[in-house]
Scaffold this motif. Structure first.
Motif, short mmCIF file in Angstrom:
data_model
loop_
_atom_site.label_atom_id
_atom_site.label_comp_id
_atom_site.label_asym_id
_atom_site.label_seq_id
_atom_site.Cartn_x
_atom_site.Cartn_y
_atom_site.Cartn_z
N TRP A 217 0.98 -1.38 -0.17
CA TRP A 217 0.21 -0.39 0.04
C TRP A 217 0.28 1.75 0.01
O TRP A 217 0.48 2.09 1.05
N ASP A 218 2.08 1.79 -1.26
CA ASP A 218 2.43 2.39 -1.60
C ASP A 218 2.24 2.81 -2.33
O ASP A 218 2.17 2.18 -3.61
N ASP A 219 3.69 3.60 -2.93
CA ASP A 219 3.97 3.32 -4.51
C ASP A 219 4.24 2.94 -4.93
O ASP A 219 3.47 2.28 -6.72
N ALA A 220 5.37 1.24 -4.48
CA ALA A 220 5.10 0.29 -5.75
C ALA A 220 3.66 -0.44 -6.16
O ALA A 220 3.46 -1.42 -7.29
N TRP A 221 2.70 -0.55 -4.66
CA TRP A 221 1.75 -1.02 -4.48
C TRP A 221 1.22 -0.86 -5.66
O TRP A 221 -0.03 -1.48 -6.19
N ASP A 222 1.00 0.94 -5.91
CA ASP A 222 -0.21 1.41 -6.81
C ASP A 222 0.93 0.54 -8.06
O ASP A 222 -0.60 0.71 -9.50
N GLN A 223 1.61 0.74 -7.83
CA GLN A 223 2.15 0.25 -9.22
C GLN A 223 2.31 -0.79 -9.72
O GLN A 223 1.64 -1.27 -11.18
N MET A 224 1.42 -1.61 -8.71
CA MET A 224 1.62 -3.29 -8.68
C MET A 224 0.01 -3.36 -9.20
O MET A 224 -0.23 -4.35 -10.27
N LEU A 225 -1.38 -3.12 -8.77
CA LEU A 225 -2.07 -2.32 -9.14
C LEU A 225 -2.17 -2.41 -10.96
O LEU A 225 -3.33 -3.32 -11.32
N GLU A 226 -1.72 -1.23 -10.83
CA GLU A 226 -2.19 -0.63 -12.16
C GLU A 226 -1.08 -2.33 -13.15
O GLU A 226 -2.64 -2.41 -14.09
N PHE A 227 -0.54 -2.55 -13.03
CA PHE A 227 0.41 -3.53 -13.52
C PHE A 227 -0.63 -4.81 -14.22
O PHE A 227 -0.99 -5.06 -14.91
N ARG A 228 -1.64 -5.20 -13.25
CA ARG A 228 -1.91 -5.65 -12.74
C ARG A 228 -3.60 -5.82 -13.59
O ARG A 228 -3.74 -6.65 -14.09
N TYR A 229 -4.07 -5.00 -13.95
CA TYR A 229 -5.32 -4.18 -13.79
C TYR A 229 -4.77 -4.37 -15.78
O TYR A 229 -5.52 -4.82 -15.65
N ALA A 230 -3.43 -3.83 -16.14
CA ALA A 230 -2.84 -3.47 -17.82
C ALA A 230 -2.96 -4.88 -17.76
O ALA A 230 -3.52 -5.20 -19.76
N THR A 231 -2.63 -6.57 -17.05
CA THR A 231 -2.47 -7.36 -17.50
C THR A 231 -3.33 -8.22 -17.81
O THR A 231 -4.01 -8.42 -18.84
N SER A 232 -4.80 -7.78 -17.07
CA SER A 232 -6.28 -8.52 -17.62
C SER A 232 -6.53 -7.85 -18.84
O SER A 232 -6.97 -8.65 -19.81
N GLU A 233 -6.36 -6.52 -18.96
CA GLU A 233 -7.22 -5.61 -20.44
C GLU A 233 -6.27 -6.24 -21.09
O GLU A 233 -6.80 -6.47 -21.83
N ARG A 234 -5.27 -6.38 -21.29
CA ARG A 234 -4.46 -6.95 -22.55
C ARG A 234 -4.94 -7.66 -22.63
O ARG A 234 -4.82 -8.44 -23.98
N PHE A 235 -5.05 -8.99 -21.84
CA PHE A 235 -5.87 -10.50 -22.00
C PHE A 235 -6.94 -10.65 -22.75
O PHE A 235 -7.04 -11.15 -24.15
N GLU A 236 -7.87 -9.77 -22.34
CA GLU A 236 -9.52 -9.69 -22.65
C GLU A 236 -9.55 -9.34 -24.16
O GLU A 236 -9.88 -9.87 -25.09
#
Ligand SMILES: [Zn+2]
Length: 728
Positions: A217-236
């Motif tokens: 729950w810091d800036d790195a986790w913010d990037q991790m959340l973006e990375f996870r969202y982008a991963t699902s979006e790319r797959f879809e």
């Protein structure tokens, strides 16, 4: 008697609008263009994965021909047929093992052949995430937790995408009308993924440093959340493009999990992941979403993809999918017609017996409900009339809610509950796609405890209010920064017309309505004045600058032991001294901002809800918008949905009577109970007041008694669903 005679005539007019007998005839329009009701049919026995692949009893009678015949007989307009889960294919696959009991039979081929003369579109139900034989055979594609251990799901950055492309390609070869692709999640809770080598390398390349070591729950986790969202979006998007490249006419819809109670763990953001298919599909059901949120789910999906149609899936079982029970007809009708009234089309899910047996009673009931829905087709799909937009912030979901998102959801869901119980037509507004035009569809925009508000959002609200919009703010809206840290001053201070002196630590907070003036008098309708009442939820001590303070906010008493930290504060304590105003009324440009220092929405969804807390919200809405298009008075158990067909100058008021008998205590987790299914049609009275002159008022049911006097209509209804049609 006279009214009844008139109604009999009206009945023939109203319930006999064109319903069509088969699938849409138009060749240009895709099958879902005007679909209203359809079925999804799948087997029971491998849904938990890792089933016995030598058990030839499984699916011996899972027969595509019989399934199509049953769906057609039940008036289904399309069929979603289960063709792949985590264990098996239910067709002749070169890539996947076939369900053991099928032998040489191919249910997908059988279904395609049987469906052709009926023009019944066949949609393949195909899962993405499910532990089972296929994942076991491919450990190289498995998600890894932060500790590097496999966590029983597929990684979307692995070679699994290519495997999925091959699987859908061999299914497409059957000539499918489309795909319903389920389980596009990254898990429904911890352990979170994915920390596999591929994901680690990809993350580092993108952000220039290694992944965080967990949910930090810091800036790195913010990037991790973006990375996870982008991963699902790319797959879809990749899977969608692949299907379209093979068969441009085949439709793709993904089962959506962007709405409450789901949060970041799934890897879906409400808007980012809703529009990646031809239409959105979401689920509903008392089993996971409550009876009340049936309509909310439909409205949430609609807000996520305003440019698309919305499909909602419900189940035939009393408790859940696969449970082999059948709900009473009135219970099925209530859910189906609620979804249709909210403008979605509906798939009813049936899971067959272990051997593939189709329960005849199930199909009789679904058939009766579908027949009714199709007869009423002309009453669905008009433009909604909505007085209040309920604002939802995925940033607040993620960073205020964090790993306990229910705390954030409670205010949003309480706001929804209040609007439904008070018959205030509502819609959902999502921060990801909200524009000025979105906000201006609603006379009132409500911010239910929206903790995080960006400068961009505040600027949007400013234009909305300055141009005449009404803003209703509750709880600790605007009091957190982008990572969920408390702010000293609210992002909304200027709108609110007050400074935030501090946030109360307590949630058992109290309100007293005291003072005089027209605003306070409206806000006190049906609430005793000079009487402290509990409004459970987050609260703020405000010091007015330019706003008019109304009523008082009182902090709760704390016992000596509570002050010493020896006693909890979960149970509400009585009111102590006033600490600030309860509400603030402020004029901004041509608009108005009404701010609650408390959270009547949170209170309404809490276990300590009192009716007065909810009435505060209703009174606030009436103060801000005194003459809505229609004002409806009805019992709290009746949901109302208002639509307008401007071309034919017709307002429709759908009435949905919920009538669950009392339930007994459950064997565990007392007192939390699931409601009983609805058996009997309720009987209730409704008063509808239009702010336009009316020419005519009609009801659909023979049993409804209707009286109109000028712009006021009174109806006595004895059914789960009725539509009052007002011509203006
Ligand atoms: Zn991975």
């Amino acid at each position: 008697m006279k009214i009844l005679t008139c109604l009999t005539t009206a009945l023939t007019v109203l319930w006999s609008l064109p319903s069509g007998s088969a699938a849409p005839a138009s060749t240009d329009q895709p099958w879902f263009g005007r679909a209203l009701v359809g079925m999804e049919i799948g087997p029971t026995g491998a849904q938990f994965g890792n089933s016995d692949s030598n058990d030839v009893r499984y699916c011996t009678r899972f027969d595509g021909r019989e399934i199509v015949r049953h769906a057609v007989a039940a008036h289904s307009e399309y069929l979603v047929l289960w063709v792949r889960d985590g264990d098996y294919a239910y067709y002749d696959s070169k890539l996947l093992p076939k369900a053991p009991g099928l032998g040489t039979r191919d249910p997908l081929r059988e279904a395609m052949d049987e469906a052709r003369p009926h023009h019944l579109p066949i949609i393949a139900y195909c899962v993405v995430q499910q532990g089972g034989h296929f994942l076991k055979a491919h450990p190289e594609w498995e998600m890894r937790g932060a500790d590097g251990q496999p966590i029983g799901r597929f990684c979307y950055n692995s070679g699994y995408l290519d495997a999925m492309k091959a699987i859908v390609a061999e299914q497409l070869a059957y000539g499918l009308a489309g795909f319903h692709i389920d389980m596009l999640d990254q898990g429904f809770g911890p352990p979170y993924g994915c920390w596999c080598d591929t994901c680690r390398a990809q993350f580092e390349q993108e952000f220039g440093h290694p992944m965080p070591k967990g949910a930090t729950w810091d800036d790195a986790w913010d990037q991790m959340l973006e990375f996870r969202y982008a991963t699902s979006e790319r797959f879809e998007k990749a899977l969608y493009a692949h299907i379209k490249s093979i068969s441009p006419r085949a439709t793709v819809d993904y089962n959506y999990h962007g709405n409450p109670p789901f949060s970041f763990e799934l890897g879906q953001r409400p808007v980012q992941h809703a529009g990646n298919s031809d239409f959105v599909t979401g689920e509903t059901g008392v089993w996971g979403f409550s009876a009340l949120t049936v309509g909310l789910n439909a409205e949430f999906y609609r807000a996520a993809v305003p440019h698309q149609r919305v499909q909602v899936a419900m189940q035939r079982g009393v408790r859940m999918y696969h449970d082999q029970t059948t709900r009473p007809l009135n219970d099925i009708r209530w859910e189906l017609l609620t979804l249709l009234a909210h403008g979605s089309f509906v798939t009813v899910v049936d899971k067959t017996g272990f051997d593939g047996w189709l329960d005849p009673l199930t199909y009789e009931r679904i058939g009766a409900a579908f027949e009714e829905a199709r007869e009423k087709r002309g009453h669905f799909g008009q433009t909604p009339v909505q007085d209040v937009g309920l604002y939802y912030s995925s940033r607040s979901r993620d960073w205020v809610g964090r790993e306990k998102p229910a705390n954030y959801f409670q205010s949003f869901q309480g706001a929804h509950k209040a609007t439904v119980y008070e018959h205030i037509p509502y819609g959902v507004v999502l921060e990801e796609n909200a524009t000025l035009a979105t906000l201006q569809r609603f006379p009132i925009l409500m911010l239910p405890n929206v903790g995080i508000l960006s400068e961009k959002e505040v600027a949007l609200f400013r234009r909305y209010v300055e141009e005449g919009g009404k803003l209703l703010v509750t709880g600790q809206s605007g009091l957190f920064d982008r990572t969920g840290q408390p702010l000293a001053e609210s992002a909304l201070s200027e709108f609110i017309g007050a400074n935030a002196k501090g946030r109360l630590e307590s949630v058992d907070n109290w309100v007293t309505l005291s003072g005089s003036g027209p605003a306070l008098s409206r806000l006190s309708a049906d609430i005793r004045t000079n009487w402290p009442f509990l409004v459970k939820g987050p609260a703020v001590v405000y010091e007015p600058t330019t706003a008019t303070p109304l009523g008082k906010l009182l902090k709760p008493h704390r016992t000596t032991r509570q002050q010493e930290g020896k006693e909890g504060t979960d149970w509400p304590m009585s009111a102590d001294a006033p600490v600030g105003p309860a509400m603030l009324l402020h004029t901004v440009g041509r608009g108005t901002v009404l701010t609650f220092a408390t959270s009547p929405d949170f209170a309404t969804a809490s276990e300590h809800h009192i009716v007065e807390a909810r009435r505060l919200l209703r009174n606030a809405v009436r103060l801000l918008n005194p003459t809505p298009r229609v004002e409806i008075t009805a019992p709290a158990h009746v949901e109302t949905v208002v639509t307008d067909d401007a071309a034919s100058r017709t307002l429709r008021i759908h009435l949905l009577g919920y009538n669950s008998p009392p339930q007994t205590t459950p064997p565990k987790d007392r007192p939390f109970v699931l409601p009983m299914p609805i058996e009997d049609a309720p009987m209730y009275r409704v008063v509808i007041e239009s702010n336009h002159p009316l020419k005519r008022a009609e009801a659909g049911n023979k049993s409804t008694m209707l009286k109109r006097r000028g712009q006021r209509v009174k109806a006595t209804v004895n059914d789960v669903h009725e539509v009052v049609v007002l011509r203006y």
